[in-house]
Write a protein that holds these residues in place. Structure first.
Motif, PDB file in Angstrom:
ATOM      1  N   ASN A  46       0.841  -1.186   0.000  1.00 37.99           N
ATOM      2  CA  ASN A  46       0.000   0.000   0.000  1.00 37.99           C
ATOM      3  C   ASN A  46       0.886   1.248   0.000  1.00 37.99           C
ATOM      4  O   ASN A  46       0.936   1.999   0.963  1.00 37.99           O
ATOM      5  CB  ASN A  46      -0.908  -0.017   1.242  1.00 37.99           C
ATOM      6  N   LEU A  47       1.614   1.446  -1.090  1.00 37.65           N
ATOM      7  CA  LEU A  47       2.536   2.569  -1.169  1.00 37.65           C
ATOM      8  C   LEU A  47       1.770   3.881  -1.332  1.00 37.65           C
ATOM      9  O   LEU A  47       0.731   3.924  -1.982  1.00 37.65           O
ATOM     10  CB  LEU A  47       3.494   2.383  -2.334  1.00 37.65           C
ATOM     11  N   LYS A  48       2.306   4.932  -0.743  1.00 33.08           N
ATOM     12  CA  LYS A  48       1.693   6.251  -0.857  1.00 33.08           C
ATOM     13  C   LYS A  48       2.321   6.963  -2.054  1.00 33.08           C
ATOM     14  O   LYS A  48       3.528   7.104  -2.126  1.00 33.08           O
ATOM     15  CB  LYS A  48       1.952   7.097   0.394  1.00 33.08           C
ATOM     16  N   LYS A  50       3.519   9.946  -4.125  1.00 31.83           N
ATOM     17  CA  LYS A  50       3.956  11.326  -3.932  1.00 31.83           C
ATOM     18  C   LYS A  50       4.319  11.883  -5.302  1.00 31.83           C
ATOM     19  O   LYS A  50       4.912  11.197  -6.127  1.00 31.83           O
ATOM     20  CB  LYS A  50       5.168  11.397  -2.994  1.00 31.83           C
ATOM     21  N   TYR A  82      -1.609  13.924   8.218  1.00 36.73           N
ATOM     22  CA  TYR A  82      -2.267  13.799   6.922  1.00 36.73           C
ATOM     23  C   TYR A  82      -2.725  15.127   6.336  1.00 36.73           C
ATOM     24  O   TYR A  82      -3.481  15.148   5.371  1.00 36.73           O
ATOM     25  CB  TYR A  82      -3.444  12.825   7.043  1.00 36.73           C
ATOM     26  N   SER A 100       0.453  15.399  -0.700  1.00 36.96           N
ATOM     27  CA  SER A 100       1.017  14.536  -1.752  1.00 36.96           C
ATOM     28  C   SER A 100       2.393  15.009  -2.209  1.00 36.96           C
ATOM     29  O   SER A 100       3.070  14.298  -2.939  1.00 36.96           O
ATOM     30  CB  SER A 100       0.061  14.454  -2.949  1.00 36.96           C
ATOM     31  N   SER A 107      10.466   8.374   6.082  1.00 39.47           N
ATOM     32  CA  SER A 107       9.805   7.780   4.921  1.00 39.47           C
ATOM     33  C   SER A 107      10.809   6.940   4.149  1.00 39.47           C
ATOM     34  O   SER A 107      11.997   7.239   4.113  1.00 39.47           O
ATOM     35  CB  SER A 107       9.257   8.869   3.991  1.00 39.47           C
TER      36      SER A 107
END
Length: 142
Positions: A46-48, A50, A82, A100, A107
């Protein structure tokens, strides 16, 4: 009258120096940590995502950053992981920044070779540090 004032100011300066030393040592400890490079197998799925601003997409190598100049104006340090409210002033234009476009402390970088960026808050001012809470006591309240 000068002596008590000088004593109070000196005491305040000493307190600030001790706090700054603790922050410096904590930052050094984090900076000196050994890391392992992820080999691309397993890991979080579940990569975020950016993304950079479209206006900065052309800044993709060291020579492009040679003459880069911009100003970031943003919210004060806070623990909300967030949310992020800020603007980048670049080439006489103002571009909004949101979560984002930021990487939080610790990280992990995946699926890309490198990132160009700027540190906005560090030490105890970072969102991750402000969001950290002390472990609850395991002792009875009695």
């Amino acid at each position: 009258m000068i002596a008590p004032l000088a004593f109070i100011i000196g005491l305040s300066m000493a307190k600030e120096a001790v706090e700054n030393w603790h922050w410096f040592m904590q930052d050094m400890k984090v900076s000196m940590r050994k890391v392992r490079v992820h080999n691309g197998e397993d890991g979080e799925t579940n990569l975020k995502v950016k993304r950079s601003l479209e206006s900065t997409l052309s800044l993709d190598d060291d020579s492009a950053f040679k003459d880069f100049s911009g100003t970031i104006k943003c919210e004060d340090p806070n623990p909300n992981l967030y949310t992020f409210v800020g603007n980048l002033e670049y080439e006489r234009q103002v571009y909004p920044l949101d979560p984002s476009q930021i990487l939080l402390r610790d990280s992990k970088l995946r699926n890309t070779g490198h990132v160009y960026g700027v540190v906005i808050f560090s030490g105890h001012d970072s969102k991750v540090m402000q969001n950290a809470t002390k472990s609850p006591s395991k002792r009875s309240s009695r």
